[in-house]
Write a protein that holds these residues in place. Structure first.
Motif, PDB file in Angstrom:
ATOM      1  N   THR A  47     -17.428 -12.868  -6.923  1.00 56.04           N
ATOM      2  CA  THR A  47     -16.090 -12.307  -7.118  1.00 56.04           C
ATOM      3  C   THR A  47     -15.324 -12.095  -5.822  1.00 56.04           C
ATOM      4  O   THR A  47     -14.104 -12.138  -5.813  1.00 56.04           O
ATOM      5  N   ARG A  48     -15.998 -11.830  -4.724  1.00 54.54           N
ATOM      6  CA  ARG A  48     -15.317 -11.604  -3.453  1.00 54.54           C
ATOM      7  C   ARG A  48     -15.156 -12.917  -2.691  1.00 54.54           C
ATOM      8  O   ARG A  48     -15.930 -13.857  -2.886  1.00 54.54           O
ATOM      9  N   PHE A  49     -14.173 -12.982  -1.809  1.00 58.41           N
ATOM     10  CA  PHE A  49     -13.967 -14.199  -1.017  1.00 58.41           C
ATOM     11  C   PHE A  49     -15.241 -14.609  -0.294  1.00 58.41           C
ATOM     12  O   PHE A  49     -15.608 -15.789  -0.274  1.00 58.41           O
ATOM     13  N   LYS A 119      -4.681  -4.071  -7.812  1.00 62.19           N
ATOM     14  CA  LYS A 119      -4.863  -2.948  -6.897  1.00 62.19           C
ATOM     15  C   LYS A 119      -5.269  -3.385  -5.492  1.00 62.19           C
ATOM     16  O   LYS A 119      -4.972  -2.724  -4.515  1.00 62.19           O
ATOM     17  N   GLY A 120      -5.978  -4.504  -5.398  1.00 59.50           N
ATOM     18  CA  GLY A 120      -6.403  -4.966  -4.090  1.00 59.50           C
ATOM     19  C   GLY A 120      -5.309  -5.615  -3.279  1.00 59.50           C
ATOM     20  O   GLY A 120      -5.553  -6.109  -2.178  1.00 59.50           O
ATOM     21  N   SER A 121      -4.075  -5.634  -3.795  1.00 61.91           N
ATOM     22  CA  SER A 121      -2.999  -6.319  -3.083  1.00 61.91           C
ATOM     23  C   SER A 121      -2.388  -5.455  -1.981  1.00 61.91           C
ATOM     24  O   SER A 121      -1.544  -5.913  -1.234  1.00 61.91           O
ATOM     25  N   ASP A 122      -2.806  -4.211  -1.872  1.00 63.29           N
ATOM     26  CA  ASP A 122      -2.294  -3.340  -0.808  1.00 63.29           C
ATOM     27  C   ASP A 122      -3.384  -2.359  -0.428  1.00 63.29           C
ATOM     28  O   ASP A 122      -3.239  -1.161  -0.582  1.00 63.29           O
ATOM     29  N   ALA A 123      -4.513  -2.861   0.040  1.00 64.01           N
ATOM     30  CA  ALA A 123      -5.670  -2.030   0.330  1.00 64.01           C
ATOM     31  C   ALA A 123      -5.379  -1.032   1.439  1.00 64.01           C
ATOM     32  O   ALA A 123      -4.995  -1.401   2.547  1.00 64.01           O
ATOM     33  N   SER A 124      -5.530   0.233   1.119  1.00 62.38           N
ATOM     34  CA  SER A 124      -5.389   1.321   2.091  1.00 62.38           C
ATOM     35  C   SER A 124      -4.045   1.291   2.809  1.00 62.38           C
ATOM     36  O   SER A 124      -3.912   1.790   3.924  1.00 62.38           O
ATOM     37  N   LEU A 322     -11.631  -8.352 -16.856  1.00 61.86           N
ATOM     38  CA  LEU A 322     -11.269  -8.779 -15.509  1.00 61.86           C
ATOM     39  C   LEU A 322     -11.874  -7.851 -14.459  1.00 61.86           C
ATOM     40  O   LEU A 322     -12.327  -8.287 -13.401  1.00 61.86           O
ATOM     41  N   ASP A 323     -11.872  -6.561 -14.762  1.00 59.19           N
ATOM     42  CA  ASP A 323     -12.413  -5.589 -13.814  1.00 59.19           C
ATOM     43  C   ASP A 323     -13.937  -5.535 -13.844  1.00 59.19           C
ATOM     44  O   ASP A 323     -14.579  -5.450 -12.794  1.00 59.19           O
ATOM     45  N   MET A 324     -14.533  -5.597 -15.027  1.00 55.38           N
ATOM     46  CA  MET A 324     -15.984  -5.435 -15.134  1.00 55.38           C
ATOM     47  C   MET A 324     -16.736  -6.721 -14.789  1.00 55.38           C
ATOM     48  O   MET A 324     -17.809  -6.670 -14.182  1.00 55.38           O
ATOM     49  N   LEU A 325     -16.211  -7.875 -15.179  1.00 55.15           N
ATOM     50  CA  LEU A 325     -16.901  -9.135 -14.938  1.00 55.15           C
ATOM     51  C   LEU A 325     -16.510  -9.774 -13.607  1.00 55.15           C
ATOM     52  O   LEU A 325     -17.314 -10.484 -12.992  1.00 55.15           O
ATOM     53  N   GLY A 330     -11.393  -4.164  -7.574  1.00 57.68           N
ATOM     54  CA  GLY A 330     -12.047  -3.959  -6.284  1.00 57.68           C
ATOM     55  C   GLY A 330     -11.867  -5.102  -5.317  1.00 57.68           C
ATOM     56  O   GLY A 330     -12.321  -5.024  -4.168  1.00 57.68           O
ATOM     57  N   HIS A 331     -11.205  -6.164  -5.759  1.00 55.96           N
ATOM     58  CA  HIS A 331     -11.066  -7.359  -4.907  1.00 55.96           C
ATOM     59  C   HIS A 331      -9.907  -7.176  -3.940  1.00 55.96           C
ATOM     60  O   HIS A 331      -8.797  -6.860  -4.347  1.00 55.96           O
ATOM     61  N   ILE A 332     -10.175  -7.342  -2.668  1.00 54.33           N
ATOM     62  CA  ILE A 332      -9.128  -7.195  -1.656  1.00 54.33           C
ATOM     63  C   ILE A 332      -8.464  -8.556  -1.427  1.00 54.33           C
ATOM     64  O   ILE A 332      -9.029  -9.448  -0.795  1.00 54.33           O
ATOM     65  N   ALA A 333      -7.267  -8.710  -1.972  1.00 54.59           N
ATOM     66  CA  ALA A 333      -6.542  -9.976  -1.835  1.00 54.59           C
ATOM     67  C   ALA A 333      -5.363  -9.839  -0.884  1.00 54.59           C
ATOM     68  O   ALA A 333      -4.702 -10.815  -0.562  1.00 54.59           O
TER      69      ALA A 333
END
Length: 399
Positions: A47-49, A119-124, A322-325, A330-333
């Motif tokens: 799931t992560r890059f 949500k990962g489109s603007d991490a922190s 989408l979130d569970m699988l 949690g994906h930082i894009a």
């Protein structure tokens, strides 16, 4: 007999996505191959890059991929380059491939519309000026797949204008009277009237923040001596916070007239629906009730209205998957999350289509055909994963 014909057709379709890189003749890893491998990696549970890139790196000699690509050598970009490729992919071109691929699977008779924050489109807050991104998903209720997206670049209030823009896309809809459902945010006069003018139908929820409209609906309902039709549904299993749920549906319309309620802004309101939902604690037996109101520009039975309203929440189930699988939340894009979001939808739709056809069959090693088990089987079986692309597009599958 040729193998993986549909996978190869998808690979060919991905060639239509333009490559942003300037020196095309010097590119060692074609964009269409990269995009296909990302979908395959997502199906395999990466799931992560970094995980996607790692899977690609260790599968450069994968015989199934080499068969699909019709090559004896697969080139894989560096991790940072993969990230750059995905964040610079032409989202609209990729979306066109997505829509064309899944259009044969979608009946488009009943459509659930809902937006989702990425949500990962603007991490922190690294990209404060860019803001969070959101995506509007259009889900076919029968097949339970998303067949189109609309990208939103600012905040969720753009969901209203995004739907209006989608309604103007003639290739997505027809004049056959699709039924749209959405949450109360979309209960806007311009939106509902546009659906009605295009010969579509809608079921629109009305909440307390639309006080004037809700009060008019209640006043209209009170003019009826009794409902035209009623329906009661009691769930035997625990849900909604581990409570028993009872839904009492009351339907109101005027048999002798086209409209049940006149409104200066909303046109052609033919039916009003009142749903009283009662939650009962199984231990204390304490019960709490609340009432929801809906309006529609067509007539049917009370039971059918409830079925269509409950089916709307399949889009929320889609978001849950989408979130569970795929760990979408949690994906930082960062600043451009749309291309990876489309590719996640590719993978989830393939899972869902397999589940639709096999949910009552013992076709997996564990004997259970759940979304989680489909993902687990993909992780351990490349051939099974590749065959997900070969699924038939019959709209008559038992879903």
């Amino acid at each position: 007999m040729p193998q993986y014909t549909k996978a190869k057709a998808l690979l060919e379709s991905l060639k239509s996505v333009p490559d942003y890189r300037v020196d095309i003749g010097k590119i060692e890893y074609p964009l269409h191959e990269v995009l296909f491998m990302v979908i395959f990696a997502l199906l395999k549970g990466n799931t992560r890059f970094k995980d996607i890139w790692g899977w690609m790196l260790y599968n450069r000699n994968n015989p199934i991929l080499m068969e699909i690509f019709q090559t004896d050598e697969i080139k894989v970009p560096a991790n940072s380059t993969l990230h750059e490729i995905l964040t610079n992919t032409d989202n609209n071109a990729l979306e066109k491939v997505f829509r064309e691929y899944f259009s044969p699977f979608a009946c488009k008779e009943e459509i659930a519309v809902d937006g989702k924050w990425l949500k990962g489109s603007d991490a922190s807050g690294q990209y404060v000026q860019s803001c969070h991104k959101a995506i509007l998903n259009l889900l076919d209720k029968k097949s339970k797949i998303v067949f189109a997206h609309k990208f939103m670049h600012k905040d969720k209030e753009n969901e209203i204008t995004a739907l209006r823009q989608v309604l103007d896309e003639e290739d997505l809809f027809s004049d056959e009277g699709q039924i749209f459902s959405f949450d109360a945010l979309q209960t806007q006069a311009e939106t509902l009237n546009r659906i009605d003018q295009k010969h579509g139908r809608y079921i629109a929820k009305v909440k307390g923040n639309q006080k004037e409209l809700q009060e008019k609906i209640i006043q209209t309902i009170e003019t009826f001596e009794q409902p035209i039709d009623t329906y009661v549904q009691e769930e035997a299993r625990l849900s909604c916070g581990k409570k028993y749920v009872k839904r009492e549906v009351a339907l109101f319309y005027t048999p002798s007239a086209h409209q049940v309620m006149y409104h200066k802004r909303f046109k052609n309101i033919q039916a009003l629906v009142r749903i009283t939902k009662t939650l009962t604690d199984p231990k204390s037996k304490e019960a709490s009730s609340y009432t929801e109101y809906y309006m529609a520009n067509f007539k049917t039975t009370a039971g059918d209205f409830l079925e269509k309203i409950l089916a709307h929440w399949r889009v929320e189930t889609y978001h849950y998957h989408l979130d569970m699988l795929f760990d979408e939340d949690g994906h930082i894009a960062y600043k451009e999350p749309f291309s990876i979001s489309i590719l996640r939808s590719f993978a989830l739709n393939l899972f869902q289509l397999f589940h639709n056809t096999n949910k009552n069959k013992k076709v997996l090693p564990t004997g259970k055909t759940t979304m989680a088990e489909i993902k687990r089987t993909c992780r351990h079986d490349d051939r099974f994963t590749a065959n997900l692309f070969e699924q038939e597009s019959s709209r008559l599958s038992n879903v």
